[in-house]
Design a protein around this motif. Sequence first.
Motif, PDB file in Angstrom:
ATOM      1  N   ASP A  85      40.202 -54.103 -18.919  1.00 16.96           N
ATOM      2  CA  ASP A  85      40.874 -53.745 -17.670  1.00 16.96           C
ATOM      3  C   ASP A  85      42.382 -53.936 -17.726  1.00 16.96           C
ATOM      4  OD1 ASP A  85      38.460 -53.089 -16.628  1.00 16.96           O
ATOM      5  OD2 ASP A  85      38.217 -54.943 -15.479  1.00 16.96           O
ATOM      6  N   ASP A  86      42.894 -54.652 -18.715  1.00 14.24           N
ATOM      7  CA  ASP A  86      44.331 -54.910 -18.804  1.00 14.24           C
ATOM      8  C   ASP A  86      45.081 -53.852 -19.603  1.00 14.24           C
ATOM      9  OD1 ASP A  86      43.911 -57.160 -17.319  1.00 14.24           O
ATOM     10  OD2 ASP A  86      43.907 -58.521 -19.029  1.00 14.24           O
ATOM     11  N   THR A  87      44.369 -52.976 -20.285  1.00 18.31           N
ATOM     12  CA  THR A  87      45.008 -51.951 -21.096  1.00 18.31           C
ATOM     13  C   THR A  87      45.248 -50.708 -20.248  1.00 18.31           C
ATOM     14  OG1 THR A  87      43.775 -52.757 -22.999  1.00 18.31           O
ATOM     15  CG2 THR A  87      44.812 -50.606 -23.207  1.00 18.31           C
ATOM     16  N   PRO A  88      46.505 -50.247 -20.127  1.00 20.59           N
ATOM     17  CA  PRO A  88      46.764 -49.037 -19.334  1.00 20.59           C
ATOM     18  C   PRO A  88      46.107 -47.807 -19.969  1.00 20.59           C
ATOM     19  CG  PRO A  88      48.791 -50.235 -19.732  1.00 20.59           C
ATOM     20  CD  PRO A  88      47.737 -50.857 -20.594  1.00 20.59           C
ATOM     21  N   LYS A  89      45.441 -47.021 -19.148  1.00 23.41           N
ATOM     22  CA  LYS A  89      44.797 -45.780 -19.584  1.00 23.41           C
ATOM     23  C   LYS A  89      45.109 -44.688 -18.575  1.00 23.41           C
ATOM     24  CE  LYS A  89      41.040 -48.155 -21.827  1.00 23.41           C
ATOM     25  NZ  LYS A  89      39.651 -48.544 -21.756  1.00 23.41           N
ATOM     26  N   TRP A  90      44.915 -43.442 -18.987  1.00 23.93           N
ATOM     27  CA  TRP A  90      45.157 -42.294 -18.107  1.00 23.93           C
ATOM     28  C   TRP A  90      43.908 -42.011 -17.271  1.00 23.93           C
ATOM     29  CZ3 TRP A  90      49.719 -40.317 -17.065  1.00 23.93           C
ATOM     30  CH2 TRP A  90      50.747 -40.498 -17.969  1.00 23.93           C
ATOM     31  N   TYR A  91      44.115 -41.766 -15.979  1.00 21.89           N
ATOM     32  CA  TYR A  91      43.033 -41.449 -15.061  1.00 21.89           C
ATOM     33  C   TYR A  91      43.412 -40.225 -14.239  1.00 21.89           C
ATOM     34  CZ  TYR A  91      41.384 -46.092 -16.205  1.00 21.89           C
ATOM     35  OH  TYR A  91      40.947 -47.190 -16.882  1.00 21.89           O
ATOM     36  N   CYS A  92      42.401 -39.500 -13.817  1.00 20.36           N
ATOM     37  CA  CYS A  92      42.585 -38.360 -12.925  1.00 20.36           C
ATOM     38  C   CYS A  92      42.473 -38.877 -11.496  1.00 20.36           C
ATOM     39  CB  CYS A  92      41.505 -37.318 -13.219  1.00 20.36           C
ATOM     40  SG  CYS A  92      41.741 -35.801 -12.314  1.00 20.36           S
ATOM     41  N   VAL A  93      43.444 -38.541 -10.655  1.00 21.39           N
ATOM     42  CA  VAL A  93      43.493 -39.027  -9.282  1.00 21.39           C
ATOM     43  C   VAL A  93      43.398 -37.825  -8.351  1.00 21.39           C
ATOM     44  CG1 VAL A  93      44.880 -40.279  -7.596  1.00 21.39           C
ATOM     45  CG2 VAL A  93      44.966 -40.937 -10.003  1.00 21.39           C
ATOM     46  N   GLN A  94      42.410 -37.844  -7.458  1.00 18.57           N
ATOM     47  CA  GLN A  94      42.269 -36.750  -6.493  1.00 18.57           C
ATOM     48  C   GLN A  94      43.200 -37.003  -5.312  1.00 18.57           C
ATOM     49  OE1 GLN A  94      38.337 -36.153  -4.906  1.00 18.57           O
ATOM     50  NE2 GLN A  94      38.874 -34.200  -4.021  1.00 18.57           N
ATOM     51  N   THR A  95      43.899 -35.940  -4.895  1.00 18.74           N
ATOM     52  CA  THR A  95      44.852 -36.053  -3.790  1.00 18.74           C
ATOM     53  C   THR A  95      44.465 -35.104  -2.664  1.00 18.74           C
ATOM     54  OG1 THR A  95      46.307 -34.335  -4.651  1.00 18.74           O
ATOM     55  CG2 THR A  95      46.698 -36.581  -5.416  1.00 18.74           C
ATOM     56  N   ARG A  96      45.152 -35.246  -1.543  1.00 21.42           N
ATOM     57  CA  ARG A  96      44.965 -34.281  -0.458  1.00 21.42           C
ATOM     58  C   ARG A  96      45.516 -32.934  -0.901  1.00 21.42           C
ATOM     59  NH1 ARG A  96      47.714 -37.508   4.315  1.00 21.42           N
ATOM     60  NH2 ARG A  96      49.374 -36.771   3.009  1.00 21.42           N
ATOM     61  N   PRO A  97      45.006 -31.846  -0.341  1.00 21.32           N
ATOM     62  CA  PRO A  97      45.514 -30.521  -0.723  1.00 21.32           C
ATOM     63  C   PRO A  97      47.024 -30.395  -0.482  1.00 21.32           C
ATOM     64  CG  PRO A  97      43.518 -30.303   0.571  1.00 21.32           C
ATOM     65  CD  PRO A  97      43.907 -31.759   0.612  1.00 21.32           C
TER      66      PRO A  97
END
Length: 89
Positions: A11-23
Motif C-alpha cells: 500500500d505504500d508504493t505509488p501506482k497508477w489508478y483509473c479514477v471515475q469523474t463526473r461527466p
Amino acid sequence: MNQDSLPPSEDDTPKWYCVQTRPKSEHIAAAGLARFEGVEPYCPRIRFQKVTQRGKVWFRESLVPNYMFARFAVGESLRIVRSSQAVVR
C-alpha cells in the motif's frame, strides 16, 4: 531489524489508478487532486475545431470521457482521492 530496513508494503508504493469523474469534470478533478502531496493526476485532453452556428469554434475535451488517471499510494491517499471534488469513485 529496524523500521527503515523493511521493504515498503504494497500500500505504500505509488501506482497508477483509473479514477471515475463526473461527466465533463475531469479537469476539475485533476486540478483538485494536484493540490495534494503524494498524488500525481494525469488527465489527457484533446483540442479540436468544430463548425457551429457561430462559425469555427475550438473545443477541449477529455480524451477518455468521465475518467482520469492518478498515481498515488493507496494506504496514504485513497481517502483523499475518493473525497476529492468531481470524483465519483
